[in-house]
Design a protein around this motif. Sequence first.
Motif, PDB file in Angstrom:
ATOM      1  N   MET A 106    -141.935 -71.783   0.487  1.00  0.00           N
ATOM      2  CA  MET A 106    -142.442 -70.974   1.595  1.00  0.00           C
ATOM      3  C   MET A 106    -142.273 -69.482   1.306  1.00  0.00           C
ATOM      4  SD  MET A 106    -141.230 -71.021   5.599  1.00  0.00           S
ATOM      5  CE  MET A 106    -141.599 -72.741   5.881  1.00  0.00           C
ATOM      6  N   ALA A 107    -141.135 -69.111   0.686  1.00  0.00           N
ATOM      7  CA  ALA A 107    -140.895 -67.702   0.334  1.00  0.00           C
ATOM      8  C   ALA A 107    -141.935 -67.214  -0.676  1.00  0.00           C
ATOM      9  CB  ALA A 107    -139.481 -67.541  -0.229  1.00  0.00           C
ATOM     10  N   PHE A 108    -142.236 -68.042  -1.671  1.00  0.00           N
ATOM     11  CA  PHE A 108    -143.271 -67.680  -2.646  1.00  0.00           C
ATOM     12  C   PHE A 108    -144.647 -67.652  -1.977  1.00  0.00           C
ATOM     13  CE2 PHE A 108    -140.022 -68.297  -5.746  1.00  0.00           C
ATOM     14  CZ  PHE A 108    -140.456 -67.665  -6.904  1.00  0.00           C
ATOM     15  N   GLY A 109    -144.867 -68.555  -1.031  1.00  0.00           N
ATOM     16  CA  GLY A 109    -146.122 -68.550  -0.282  1.00  0.00           C
ATOM     17  C   GLY A 109    -146.295 -67.281   0.521  1.00  0.00           C
ATOM     18  N   TRP A 110    -145.194 -66.787   1.089  1.00  0.00           N
ATOM     19  CA  TRP A 110    -145.235 -65.532   1.842  1.00  0.00           C
ATOM     20  C   TRP A 110    -145.628 -64.374   0.921  1.00  0.00           C
ATOM     21  CZ3 TRP A 110    -142.180 -61.034   1.559  1.00  0.00           C
ATOM     22  CH2 TRP A 110    -142.345 -60.142   2.635  1.00  0.00           C
ATOM     23  N   LEU A 111    -145.062 -64.346  -0.282  1.00  0.00           N
ATOM     24  CA  LEU A 111    -145.400 -63.294  -1.248  1.00  0.00           C
ATOM     25  C   LEU A 111    -146.875 -63.361  -1.645  1.00  0.00           C
ATOM     26  CD1 LEU A 111    -142.295 -63.427  -3.637  1.00  0.00           C
ATOM     27  CD2 LEU A 111    -142.869 -61.625  -2.001  1.00  0.00           C
ATOM     28  N   ALA A 112    -147.399 -64.575  -1.738  1.00  0.00           N
ATOM     29  CA  ALA A 112    -148.807 -64.733  -2.127  1.00  0.00           C
ATOM     30  C   ALA A 112    -149.751 -64.388  -0.988  1.00  0.00           C
ATOM     31  CB  ALA A 112    -149.056 -66.168  -2.582  1.00  0.00           C
ATOM     32  N   CYS A 113    -149.336 -64.666   0.247  1.00  0.00           N
ATOM     33  CA  CYS A 113    -150.228 -64.527   1.401  1.00  0.00           C
ATOM     34  C   CYS A 113    -150.292 -63.099   1.941  1.00  0.00           C
ATOM     35  CB  CYS A 113    -149.777 -65.479   2.502  1.00  0.00           C
ATOM     36  SG  CYS A 113    -151.005 -65.746   3.792  1.00  0.00           S
ATOM     37  N   ILE A 114    -149.183 -62.372   1.882  1.00  0.00           N
ATOM     38  CA  ILE A 114    -149.125 -61.026   2.463  1.00  0.00           C
ATOM     39  C   ILE A 114    -150.243 -60.102   1.970  1.00  0.00           C
ATOM     40  CG2 ILE A 114    -147.763 -58.880   2.441  1.00  0.00           C
ATOM     41  CD1 ILE A 114    -146.934 -60.796   4.615  1.00  0.00           C
ATOM     42  N   TYR A 123    -160.387 -64.368  -1.538  1.00  0.00           N
ATOM     43  CA  TYR A 123    -159.240 -63.652  -2.110  1.00  0.00           C
ATOM     44  C   TYR A 123    -157.990 -64.525  -2.162  1.00  0.00           C
ATOM     45  CZ  TYR A 123    -162.096 -59.478  -1.781  1.00  0.00           C
ATOM     46  OH  TYR A 123    -163.100 -58.559  -1.942  1.00  0.00           O
ATOM     47  N   LEU A 124    -157.785 -65.376  -1.138  1.00  0.00           N
ATOM     48  CA  LEU A 124    -156.611 -66.242  -1.144  1.00  0.00           C
ATOM     49  C   LEU A 124    -156.672 -67.204  -2.326  1.00  0.00           C
ATOM     50  CD1 LEU A 124    -154.000 -67.068   0.331  1.00  0.00           C
ATOM     51  CD2 LEU A 124    -155.330 -68.780   1.562  1.00  0.00           C
ATOM     52  N   ALA A 125    -157.861 -67.708  -2.634  1.00  0.00           N
ATOM     53  CA  ALA A 125    -158.018 -68.616  -3.778  1.00  0.00           C
ATOM     54  C   ALA A 125    -157.631 -67.911  -5.074  1.00  0.00           C
ATOM     55  CB  ALA A 125    -159.460 -69.109  -3.858  1.00  0.00           C
ATOM     56  N   ILE A 126    -158.066 -66.664  -5.234  1.00  0.00           N
ATOM     57  CA  ILE A 126    -157.769 -65.904  -6.451  1.00  0.00           C
ATOM     58  C   ILE A 126    -156.271 -65.615  -6.553  1.00  0.00           C
ATOM     59  CG2 ILE A 126    -158.179 -63.723  -7.660  1.00  0.00           C
ATOM     60  CD1 ILE A 126    -160.975 -63.717  -6.243  1.00  0.00           C
ATOM     61  N   ILE A 127    -155.683 -65.172  -5.424  1.00  0.00           N
ATOM     62  CA  ILE A 127    -154.256 -64.837  -5.418  1.00  0.00           C
ATOM     63  C   ILE A 127    -153.395 -66.067  -5.685  1.00  0.00           C
ATOM     64  CG2 ILE A 127    -152.340 -64.071  -3.960  1.00  0.00           C
ATOM     65  CD1 ILE A 127    -153.989 -61.758  -4.838  1.00  0.00           C
ATOM     66  N   THR A 128    -153.696 -67.191  -5.023  1.00  0.00           N
ATOM     67  CA  THR A 128    -152.894 -68.405  -5.220  1.00  0.00           C
ATOM     68  C   THR A 128    -153.068 -68.974  -6.627  1.00  0.00           C
ATOM     69  OG1 THR A 128    -154.675 -69.697  -4.178  1.00  0.00           O
ATOM     70  CG2 THR A 128    -152.800 -69.068  -2.795  1.00  0.00           C
ATOM     71  N   LEU A 129    -154.277 -68.835  -7.168  1.00  0.00           N
ATOM     72  CA  LEU A 129    -154.513 -69.258  -8.549  1.00  0.00           C
ATOM     73  C   LEU A 129    -153.637 -68.448  -9.503  1.00  0.00           C
ATOM     74  CD1 LEU A 129    -156.058 -70.704 -10.813  1.00  0.00           C
ATOM     75  CD2 LEU A 129    -157.869 -69.002 -10.564  1.00  0.00           C
ATOM     76  N   ALA A 130    -153.603 -67.132  -9.285  1.00  0.00           N
ATOM     77  CA  ALA A 130    -152.773 -66.258 -10.119  1.00  0.00           C
ATOM     78  C   ALA A 130    -151.290 -66.581  -9.942  1.00  0.00           C
ATOM     79  CB  ALA A 130    -153.039 -64.791  -9.769  1.00  0.00           C
ATOM     80  N   PHE A 131    -150.877 -66.818  -8.694  1.00  0.00           N
ATOM     81  CA  PHE A 131    -149.478 -67.132  -8.427  1.00  0.00           C
ATOM     82  C   PHE A 131    -149.058 -68.438  -9.097  1.00  0.00           C
ATOM     83  CE2 PHE A 131    -146.339 -65.200  -5.545  1.00  0.00           C
ATOM     84  CZ  PHE A 131    -146.895 -63.949  -5.425  1.00  0.00           C
TER      85      PHE A 131
END
Length: 319
Positions: A106-114, A123-131
């Motif tokens: 969840m903490a890593f998800g917060w970093l990806a979502c902010i 953009y969420l797809a790109i960010i989560t893919l990179a994460f």
Amino acid sequence: MKKKDFKKQLLIDFGGAIIGFAVLQALQSFGLVSAYWQGILLLVCINVILTVSLNLTAGFLGELALGHAGFMAVGAYTAAFLTKTLKIIPVAEFPLAIIAGGLMAMAFGWLACIPTLRLRGDYLAIITLAFGEIIRNLLKNMSIVGGTKGYTGIPGYTNFAWAYLLAAACVLLTKSLINSRHGRSIISIREDEIAAEASGVNTNYYKLLTFLISTFFAGAAGALYAHYIRFLQPGVFTLDKSIEILVMVVLGGMGSIRGSVISAAVLTILPELLRSFSDYRMLMYSIVLIIMMLAKNSARISAWIASFRNKNSAKEAGQ
């Protein structure tokens, strides 16, 4: 659905989950389900958690996420590290490790979502893919958890009861959320984000809430996986794994909890059933996938056929 009707349905679902667990446990205790198939059923439960949790973001919120395997990896490695280093009574150690794995994911998800809250589109797809790729490469270079050699010596705490309990909790909690006032707000964002904002829905809050719940369950599923396989390697948690989970969501139906459960079960069991047909396995697998897609869209196909017939009837009448 009315509140009274929903409570009744939730009680029915809860009762069904208890009965299903009792039946499966009875079958296992009488030796009617082999150890091999017990393991497959356990993997079904893990995939149900992953599919339903991703459907929460992709199906109900309408935001595509491609890093679910990365958050699963965070939960898996966190929980495994804790159970290897903590020396507590196993009864308390394992649930604490599952919760810790979910919270770390969840903490890593917060970093990806902010960074994506005020952005629209993919953009969420790109960010989560990179994460997901960042997480995998970090794990490959962390010698404390084995690096590329893999993390071994993980206690085998996961059993069918734990997996079934968490899968049932994930399904029932997701269903409760979606049928609540908060769930209606989440769905309104999927339908029209601008209209939802104009109606007073705090879109940033609900995007973050949905994504954090989704990543928590991904981390919990990772914790179960780690303590079942008892060996972790970063190469397992690739983009292919995220796509595999997304395929289960799409085939089950975006925004359908029941569909996610069925799809996860079918796509976990089917490859095992086709092992005896190794030469034709992928061909049969593809055919079943096509049939599932056609069945899912059967209403749309029926409407198209009816429209086609009506047009032909109109032409014949005109002639």
